[in-house]
Motif scaffolding. Sequence first.
Motif, short mmCIF file in Angstrom:
data_model
loop_
_atom_site.label_atom_id
_atom_site.label_comp_id
_atom_site.label_asym_id
_atom_site.label_seq_id
_atom_site.Cartn_x
_atom_site.Cartn_y
_atom_site.Cartn_z
N ALA A 318 -49.33 5.11 -75.91
CA ALA A 318 -48.48 3.93 -76.12
C ALA A 318 -47.16 4.05 -75.35
O ALA A 318 -46.68 3.08 -74.76
N VAL A 319 -46.58 5.25 -75.37
CA VAL A 319 -45.33 5.48 -74.64
C VAL A 319 -45.54 5.28 -73.14
O VAL A 319 -44.68 4.74 -72.43
N ALA A 322 -46.07 1.41 -72.49
CA ALA A 322 -44.95 0.54 -72.87
C ALA A 322 -44.12 0.02 -71.70
O ALA A 322 -43.83 -1.19 -71.65
N LEU A 326 -43.53 -3.89 -71.16
CA LEU A 326 -42.20 -4.47 -71.34
C LEU A 326 -41.67 -5.12 -70.06
O LEU A 326 -40.89 -6.06 -70.12
#
Length: 447
Positions: A318-319, A322, A326
């Motif tokens: 997820a990191v 992201a 974004l």
Amino acid sequence: MALTRFDGHPPVGDLGMPLVSLLAIAASLFVGFGNGSYVVRYSPAAIALVATGVTLVWIASWPRCAEVLVSERHNRIDGGLAFAACFLAAVRFRGGLYATGPALSISIALVVVAAAVALVLVVFRYPQQALVSTLLLIGGASIAMIVASPAPQIDVWSMYQAVAKGLLHGHNVYTQHWSPNLPGQATIYAYFPGPALALTPFYALFGDVRFGVLFAFLVSAILIRRTARAPQAAIFAALLLLYPFLTFSIEQSWSEPLSLLVLLLMAWAVRRQKTGWAIVALAVLLTFQQFDLIFVPLTAAWKGFGVRRTALSVTLAAVFIAPWALAAPHRFIEGAFTYEFHYPFAYASLTIFHHLSDISGVLAYLALVVGVMVALTIAMKRVHEGGSFLMGCSLVLMTLNLVDKVSNFNEWELAAGLILAAGAEALGLAGRTGARRQRHSRAGFSS
């Protein structure tokens, strides 16, 4: 067929092959022949073939199948039959939907020769040499296929080529645009960013992302061979490369071999107790394609991995994703999620969904939900009890493919690769179990 239970103390030097391994070979062949018979749309016979393969995987996942050994003499015959089937497939299913010219003829000839050579070597008990020849010949056939089809008219290849070029210039994969080859093809990056990043170095080196797909296939075969010390493990690795229409999948640039490679790396890391590498491997897998998320419940249930390590891998993935999301949230949601959910229903899919939907749409979706939930529940239970993680992955993915709204060649090919890897893994477990019992028998005799 001579069968022996592990507790029946098979003869020294003739431990044979576990029944689960033979079932894995048979399942991969049924799926391969059904999958390779695509002509505009799949016939009911093709669906029956893959359904038989799925049934064999369900049988193979039964723990008792890992306790039964087939004598070496019989599994030698079965191995010969498997490669004879591969030879027939090489003659029957000639890859290259958009390929032309002499390079296509070379590719087809090399696949046929690879299957013939492997058949002879396996029959005469040289499985390791069969794998080496298959690696070289299929590698050459795949390169010839790429040469014969320099610009296939498929959106996956156009997408990966475009985003790889954009990444080399610092662009976000979700904000890039390209012109479709045919009407209705995707013009948005439709996966998580991982595959694009993994294939970009091959685009930079060779100008074509398909060399990365070929690399993943070849390394996966080597990893399957290293799953067990027994030379018979080479049979499973060679069968992966002799999968019907494999050069067709190379031509199409489908990236599922990347998922297979990372799953095999994860299983290897867990076997070697390299926990950190296993966590990273799962995190990488979760940055690939959306359907890879279905393996998360299995990793959480897996005794060798567990919930905390799975949570750490999910967090790392997820990191990593992201910043891409974004930077262009609307395009990310549209490409990674909306596009998949709105993907049109395809009668050309190799699935029973459209047959059930002709009866009732509710019945088709009910079969989808129930089938996947039952497969996940059983696979999680088996994995938690010490069963094969790769077998669990194959069981879940094959069941999903059979009942899903859209199941294409590439998803079935990945499932077949997983069951072959599980078969080799079972062979390794049988070898270790037999070796321990031999040592114990010798120790008891000496005392």
